[in-house]
Design an enzyme around this catalytic site. Sequence first.
Site, PDB file in Angstrom:
ATOM      1  N   GLU A   1      -6.938 -37.335 -49.615  1.00 28.80           N
ATOM      2  CA  GLU A   1      -7.643 -36.443 -49.087  1.00 28.80           C
ATOM      3  C   GLU A   1      -7.042 -34.804 -48.910  1.00 28.80           C
ATOM      4  OE1 GLU A   1      -9.132 -38.232 -45.807  1.00 28.80           O
ATOM      5  OE2 GLU A   1      -9.223 -40.195 -46.695  1.00 28.80           O
TER       6      GLU A   1
ATOM      7  N   GLU B   1     -11.662 -47.738 -51.782  1.00 29.47           N
ATOM      8  CA  GLU B   1     -12.137 -48.117 -50.512  1.00 29.47           C
ATOM      9  C   GLU B   1     -13.486 -48.272 -50.336  1.00 29.47           C
ATOM     10  OE1 GLU B   1     -10.572 -44.953 -47.755  1.00 29.47           O
ATOM     11  OE2 GLU B   1      -8.706 -44.773 -48.563  1.00 29.47           O
TER      12      GLU B   1
HETATM   13  O1  G3I Z   1      -3.979 -49.055 -33.046  1.00 32.39           O
HETATM   14  C1  G3I Z   1      -4.678 -48.271 -32.294  1.00 32.39           C
HETATM   15  C2  G3I Z   1      -4.924 -49.191 -30.898  1.00 32.39           C
HETATM   16  O2  G3I Z   1      -3.630 -49.490 -30.294  1.00 32.39           O
HETATM   17  C3  G3I Z   1      -5.875 -48.531 -29.606  1.00 32.39           C
HETATM   18  O3  G3I Z   1      -6.036 -49.370 -28.686  1.00 32.39           O
HETATM   19  C4  G3I Z   1      -7.042 -48.215 -30.381  1.00 32.39           C
HETATM   20  C5  G3I Z   1      -8.089 -47.539 -29.555  1.00 32.39           C
HETATM   21  O4  G3I Z   1      -7.610 -46.166 -29.493  1.00 32.39           O
HETATM   22  O5  G3I Z   1      -6.801 -47.386 -31.522  1.00 32.39           O
HETATM   23  C6  G3I Z   1      -5.965 -48.149 -32.558  1.00 32.39           C
HETATM   24  O6  G3I Z   1      -5.863 -47.334 -33.707  1.00 32.39           O
HETATM   25  C7  G3I Z   1      -7.051 -47.025 -34.474  1.00 32.39           C
HETATM   26  C8  G3I Z   1      -6.792 -47.686 -35.747  1.00 32.39           C
HETATM   27  O7  G3I Z   1      -7.788 -47.363 -36.528  1.00 32.39           O
HETATM   28  C9  G3I Z   1      -6.413 -49.076 -35.819  1.00 32.39           C
HETATM   29  O8  G3I Z   1      -7.678 -49.704 -35.430  1.00 32.39           O
HETATM   30  C10 G3I Z   1      -7.368 -45.492 -34.449  1.00 32.39           C
HETATM   31  O9  G3I Z   1      -7.828 -45.009 -33.307  1.00 32.39           O
HETATM   32  C11 G3I Z   1      -8.363 -45.385 -35.560  1.00 32.39           C
HETATM   33  O10 G3I Z   1      -8.716 -44.029 -35.592  1.00 32.39           O
HETATM   34  C12 G3I Z   1      -8.006 -45.760 -36.810  1.00 32.39           C
HETATM   35  O11 G3I Z   1      -9.112 -45.733 -37.725  1.00 32.39           O
HETATM   36  C13 G3I Z   1      -8.682 -45.820 -39.219  1.00 32.39           C
HETATM   37  C14 G3I Z   1      -8.893 -44.586 -39.739  1.00 32.39           C
HETATM   38  O12 G3I Z   1      -8.725 -44.711 -41.322  1.00 32.39           O
HETATM   39  C15 G3I Z   1      -8.104 -43.719 -39.471  1.00 32.39           C
HETATM   40  O13 G3I Z   1      -6.794 -43.810 -39.632  1.00 32.39           O
HETATM   41  C16 G3I Z   1      -9.686 -47.029 -39.613  1.00 32.39           C
HETATM   42  O14 G3I Z   1      -9.326 -48.191 -39.210  1.00 32.39           O
HETATM   43  C17 G3I Z   1      -9.512 -46.958 -41.222  1.00 32.39           C
HETATM   44  O15 G3I Z   1     -10.493 -47.831 -41.824  1.00 32.39           O
HETATM   45  C18 G3I Z   1      -9.745 -45.570 -41.727  1.00 32.39           C
HETATM   46  O16 G3I Z   1      -9.389 -45.733 -43.131  1.00 32.39           O
HETATM   47  C19 G3I Z   1      -9.415 -44.318 -43.808  1.00 32.39           C
HETATM   48  C20 G3I Z   1      -8.491 -44.572 -45.122  1.00 32.39           C
HETATM   49  O17 G3I Z   1      -7.233 -44.717 -44.476  1.00 32.39           O
HETATM   50  C21 G3I Z   1      -8.448 -43.193 -45.842  1.00 32.39           C
HETATM   51  N1  G3I Z   1      -9.917 -42.823 -46.518  1.00 32.39           N
HETATM   52  C22 G3I Z   1     -10.883 -42.828 -45.036  1.00 32.39           C
HETATM   53  C23 G3I Z   1     -10.769 -44.233 -44.571  1.00 32.39           C
HETATM   54  C24 G3I Z   1     -11.788 -44.111 -43.393  1.00 32.39           C
HETATM   55  O18 G3I Z   1     -11.566 -43.123 -42.578  1.00 32.39           O
END
Ligand code: G3I
Length: 372
Positions: free
Chosen positions: A159, A264
């Site tokens: 991205e 994705e």
């Molecule tokens: O692991 C922590 C946990 O310890 C905490 O309690 C919880 C609540 O704050 O957060 C958890 O981390 C979260 C993580 O997912 C694991 O569940 C993050 O807050 C959350 O922001 C993260 O979201 C991910 C997002 O990327 C941002 O990294 C989504 O699961 C994931 O599906 C999404 O995937 C992205 C691709 O990597 C790139 N392309 C877009 C796609 C969708 O945004």
Amino acid sequence: MNKRILSIALASLMLVPVAGVAQKSQPTMKDVLGKYFLIGAAVNVNTVWNRDAKAAEVVKKNFNSIVAENCMKGEEIHPEENVYDWKDADQTVKFGEENGLTVIGHCLVWHSQAPKWMFVDKEGKTVSREVLIDRMYHHITEVVGRYKGRIKGWDVINEAFNDDGTYRETPYYKIIGPEYFELAFKFAHAADPDAELYYNDYSMSKPEKREAVCRLVRNLKAKGCRIDAVGMQSHNGLDYPDLTDYENSIKALAKEGVKVQFTELDLNMLPNPQNFGGAEISQHANYMKKMDPYKKGLTKNAQKQFNERYLAFFKIYKKYAKDIERVTIWGVDDGTSWLNDWPIPGRTNYGLLIDRNYQVKPVVKDIIKLFE
Ligand code: G3I
């Protein structure tokens, strides 16, 4: 009937295969689509540690490839400078190897979920170009090097363009300049010369973004960089992308001499406020009931729309199968899809091919038929 005759009758019954009992199980996506390209799922840590045993089962049965949804991202795997947290990434690779699943690495350079410390010094001041290049080098070298020969390919950069084709002004871009693309790909190649290298982005059917990424591919090749494929993330909706634009992007990328991957894939079934297309993770909106219409399940009509839309995508993947290396669904089951919380937290979405009860959705049978 005396005992003797009864026992002979029972014994003979055992020999007669009851029609339909040993029914051949239905072919799965990996059995059929797996002949054309890798068919994968993004897995979370509960799946690979078997805490979500049903999800693990569904992955093994239906897919031949996996990618870590989060645990290989910078902020998770490299929380402090010179401190790595390998446990979940190691388990993801182990889960893949133990179950014959091709493992894909996601992602090495991304402005979102980047290690918090990556761009600032101890005083919180932005680091110099040289320092960031050195930090990016060490991050890529350590992560790619650890899984050398075990991960098929990496989303090297994720991205990095805006929808209008301009460079996204990430800290990597602002501090290093556009050379960071070439540097990241060269660092990754040096760390594992046999690994495939990819550029990955969403809204790739937008003509301006498509052109920018095709230009990037040409530039990287001109600079002697290895780039094997471009990931069109495909966080799709019922009314986006325009499927002609989608096909045009596949054709344009194939013309640049790279493979196309749908990295994705999911299908947002809920109304989104304003124009929340793509997958800009920084976008959020507050919960509104009217934006969460299928709490109790999809209506018949919505289910029909879901089936038709997914079939339309897979018809395109079949048409361009020779240019396509992989199709990965972004998640395993609807219950754990990121779409339940993006861009509005706490909704009930239905974006994947496995439902909340870990059942393969009916449309999968029709998708398989397309490829049989
Ligand atoms: O692991 C922590 C946990 O310890 C905490 O309690 C919880 C609540 O704050 O957060 C958890 O981390 C979260 C993580 O997912 C694991 O569940 C993050 O807050 C959350 O922001 C993260 O979201 C991910 C997002 O990327 C941002 O990294 C989504 O699961 C994931 O599906 C999404 O995937 C992205 C691709 O990597 C790139 N392309 C877009 C796609 C969708 O945004």
